[in-house]
Design a protein around this motif. Structure first.
Motif, short mmCIF file in Angstrom:
data_model
loop_
_atom_site.label_atom_id
_atom_site.label_comp_id
_atom_site.label_asym_id
_atom_site.label_seq_id
_atom_site.Cartn_x
_atom_site.Cartn_y
_atom_site.Cartn_z
N ARG A 139 -12.49 -57.48 -21.80
CA ARG A 139 -11.03 -57.59 -21.97
C ARG A 139 -10.35 -56.23 -21.82
O ARG A 139 -9.28 -56.12 -21.24
N PHE A 140 -10.98 -55.20 -22.37
CA PHE A 140 -10.44 -53.85 -22.24
C PHE A 140 -10.32 -53.46 -20.77
O PHE A 140 -9.27 -52.98 -20.33
N VAL A 141 -11.39 -53.68 -20.01
CA VAL A 141 -11.40 -53.33 -18.59
C VAL A 141 -10.32 -54.11 -17.84
O VAL A 141 -9.59 -53.55 -17.01
N ALA A 142 -10.16 -55.39 -18.14
CA ALA A 142 -9.15 -56.22 -17.46
C ALA A 142 -7.74 -55.73 -17.77
O ALA A 142 -6.92 -55.53 -16.86
N ASN A 143 -7.44 -55.52 -19.04
CA ASN A 143 -6.09 -55.09 -19.42
C ASN A 143 -5.77 -53.69 -18.93
O ASN A 143 -4.68 -53.43 -18.41
N ALA A 144 -6.71 -52.77 -19.09
CA ALA A 144 -6.48 -51.40 -18.63
C ALA A 144 -6.35 -51.35 -17.10
O ALA A 144 -5.54 -50.58 -16.57
N GLY A 145 -7.14 -52.16 -16.41
CA GLY A 145 -7.08 -52.21 -14.94
C GLY A 145 -5.73 -52.71 -14.45
O GLY A 145 -5.17 -52.18 -13.49
N LEU A 146 -5.19 -53.73 -15.13
CA LEU A 146 -3.86 -54.24 -14.77
C LEU A 146 -2.78 -53.20 -15.04
O LEU A 146 -1.85 -53.02 -14.24
N ALA A 147 -2.89 -52.49 -16.16
CA ALA A 147 -1.92 -51.44 -16.47
C ALA A 147 -1.97 -50.32 -15.43
O ALA A 147 -0.93 -49.85 -14.95
N GLU A 171 -16.07 -49.05 -17.26
CA GLU A 171 -15.32 -48.42 -16.18
C GLU A 171 -14.13 -49.27 -15.76
O GLU A 171 -14.26 -50.46 -15.51
N VAL A 172 -12.97 -48.63 -15.71
CA VAL A 172 -11.72 -49.31 -15.38
C VAL A 172 -11.36 -49.05 -13.92
O VAL A 172 -11.36 -47.91 -13.48
N LYS A 173 -11.06 -50.13 -13.20
CA LYS A 173 -10.62 -50.02 -11.81
C LYS A 173 -9.22 -50.61 -11.71
O LYS A 173 -8.92 -51.62 -12.35
N ASP A 174 -8.37 -50.00 -10.88
CA ASP A 174 -7.00 -50.48 -10.71
C ASP A 174 -7.00 -51.91 -10.20
O ASP A 174 -7.74 -52.24 -9.26
N LYS A 175 -6.18 -52.74 -10.81
CA LYS A 175 -5.99 -54.12 -10.36
C LYS A 175 -4.49 -54.37 -10.36
O LYS A 175 -3.86 -54.42 -11.40
N VAL A 176 -3.94 -54.51 -9.17
CA VAL A 176 -2.50 -54.69 -9.04
C VAL A 176 -2.13 -56.11 -9.45
O VAL A 176 -2.61 -57.07 -8.86
N PRO A 177 -1.27 -56.25 -10.47
CA PRO A 177 -0.85 -57.58 -10.88
C PRO A 177 0.15 -58.17 -9.89
O PRO A 177 0.82 -57.44 -9.16
N SER A 178 0.25 -59.48 -9.88
CA SER A 178 1.22 -60.14 -9.02
C SER A 178 2.62 -59.99 -9.64
O SER A 178 2.76 -59.66 -10.81
N THR A 179 3.62 -60.26 -8.83
CA THR A 179 4.99 -60.18 -9.33
C THR A 179 5.21 -61.19 -10.46
O THR A 179 5.91 -60.90 -11.43
N SER A 180 4.60 -62.35 -10.36
CA SER A 180 4.75 -63.35 -11.41
C SER A 180 4.12 -62.88 -12.73
O SER A 180 4.60 -63.23 -13.80
N ILE A 236 -7.10 -43.27 -20.39
CA ILE A 236 -7.70 -44.57 -20.71
C ILE A 236 -8.89 -44.83 -19.80
O ILE A 236 -9.95 -45.28 -20.25
N LYS A 237 -8.73 -44.52 -18.51
CA LYS A 237 -9.85 -44.71 -17.57
C LYS A 237 -11.04 -43.84 -17.97
O LYS A 237 -12.19 -44.28 -17.93
N SER A 238 -10.77 -42.59 -18.33
CA SER A 238 -11.83 -41.67 -18.71
C SER A 238 -12.54 -42.14 -19.99
O SER A 238 -13.76 -42.12 -20.07
N ALA A 239 -11.75 -42.59 -20.98
CA ALA A 239 -12.34 -43.07 -22.23
C ALA A 239 -13.21 -44.30 -21.97
O ALA A 239 -14.30 -44.43 -22.52
N GLY A 240 -12.72 -45.19 -21.12
CA GLY A 240 -13.49 -46.38 -20.78
C GLY A 240 -14.80 -46.02 -20.09
O GLY A 240 -15.86 -46.56 -20.42
N LYS A 241 -14.74 -45.09 -19.15
CA LYS A 241 -15.94 -44.68 -18.41
C LYS A 241 -16.96 -44.06 -19.36
O LYS A 241 -18.15 -44.35 -19.28
N ASP A 242 -16.49 -43.22 -20.29
CA ASP A 242 -17.39 -42.58 -21.25
C ASP A 242 -18.06 -43.60 -22.18
O ASP A 242 -19.16 -43.36 -22.66
N ALA A 243 -17.38 -44.72 -22.41
CA ALA A 243 -17.92 -45.75 -23.30
C ALA A 243 -18.64 -46.87 -22.54
O ALA A 243 -19.01 -47.88 -23.12
N GLY A 244 -18.83 -46.68 -21.25
CA GLY A 244 -19.55 -47.68 -20.45
C GLY A 244 -18.70 -48.86 -20.02
O GLY A 244 -19.21 -49.94 -19.74
#
Length: 196
Positions: A69-77, A183-192, A173-181
């Motif tokens: 969930r962390f990866v999903a939310n941080a990726g969307l942000a 890894e956050v990748k950018d995920k562009v949310p839709s307009t909706s 946030i990306k760095s903290a996630g990577k250090d904790a195993g």
């Protein structure tokens, strides 16, 4: 006649399940004399062991879900911030007189609110994993500092420092996630997703 065939299958399956259940409960410890205390001790020890294993696996599952969930939310942000705030700002779309400025500012305002919301959710998700929680905890103040940014973006009042603050929080946030195993990748949310 065709109606009875589908009913027979579930009935047979139910009877077989009951037979297996009855035979499994009827089996005892063959080395035991059958006394109530011996069986009770054996049963409680195995129940305790299975409860311990179940709580351990439940805890592991909870941590795994927290990271997911962390990866999903941080990726969307991160995706929203880069796509609709950083990229148009760097391209000069937020400047007065720029083509598409109004639309870009409205979208940036929506993206700013969305990113703030997702970052808060990611910080909350991080609490489910001890290592991730420790890595993300120092960033909560930085996340809170972004709270009014959506309004500034929408009004066209955001400057280089504001955009830099967003980038800095996302990078942290990306760095903290990577250090904790996680890894956050950018995920562009839709307009909706931005408006919903």
């Amino acid at each position: 006649m065709t109606r009875s065939v589908p009913l027979r299958r579930p009935l047979v399956a139910l009877l077989l399940a009951c037979a297996v259940l009855v035979s499994a409960t009827g089996c005892g410890d063959s080395g035991d004399s059958g006394s109530a205390t011996g069986t009770g001790t054996s049963s409680s020890a195995s129940a305790s062991a299975s409860a311990s294993a179940a709580s351990s696996s439940a805890s592991t599952e909870k941590q795994r879900l927290a990271k997911t969930r962390f990866v999903a939310n941080a990726g969307l942000a991160a995706g929203a911030t880069y796509q609709w705030i950083v990229k148009p700002y760097r391209a000069g779309t937020f400047k007065k007189g720029a083509e598409g400025r109004t639309f870009a500012l409205v979208k940036a305002g929506l993206a700013g609110g969305f990113a703030y919301n997702r970052l808060k959710a990611a910080a909350e998700n991080a609490k489910g994993d001890p290592l991730l929680s420790k890595a993300v905890a120092p960033l909560t103040a930085a996340i809170e500092s972004l709270q009014g940014m959506a309004t500034k973006l929408r009004k066209g009042e955001a400057g280089e420092g504001d955009i830099g603050a967003f980038e800095s929080v996302i990078d942290s946030i990306k760095s903290a996630g990577k250090d904790a195993g996680a890894e956050v990748k950018d995920k562009v949310p839709s307009t909706s997703q931005l408006t919903g």
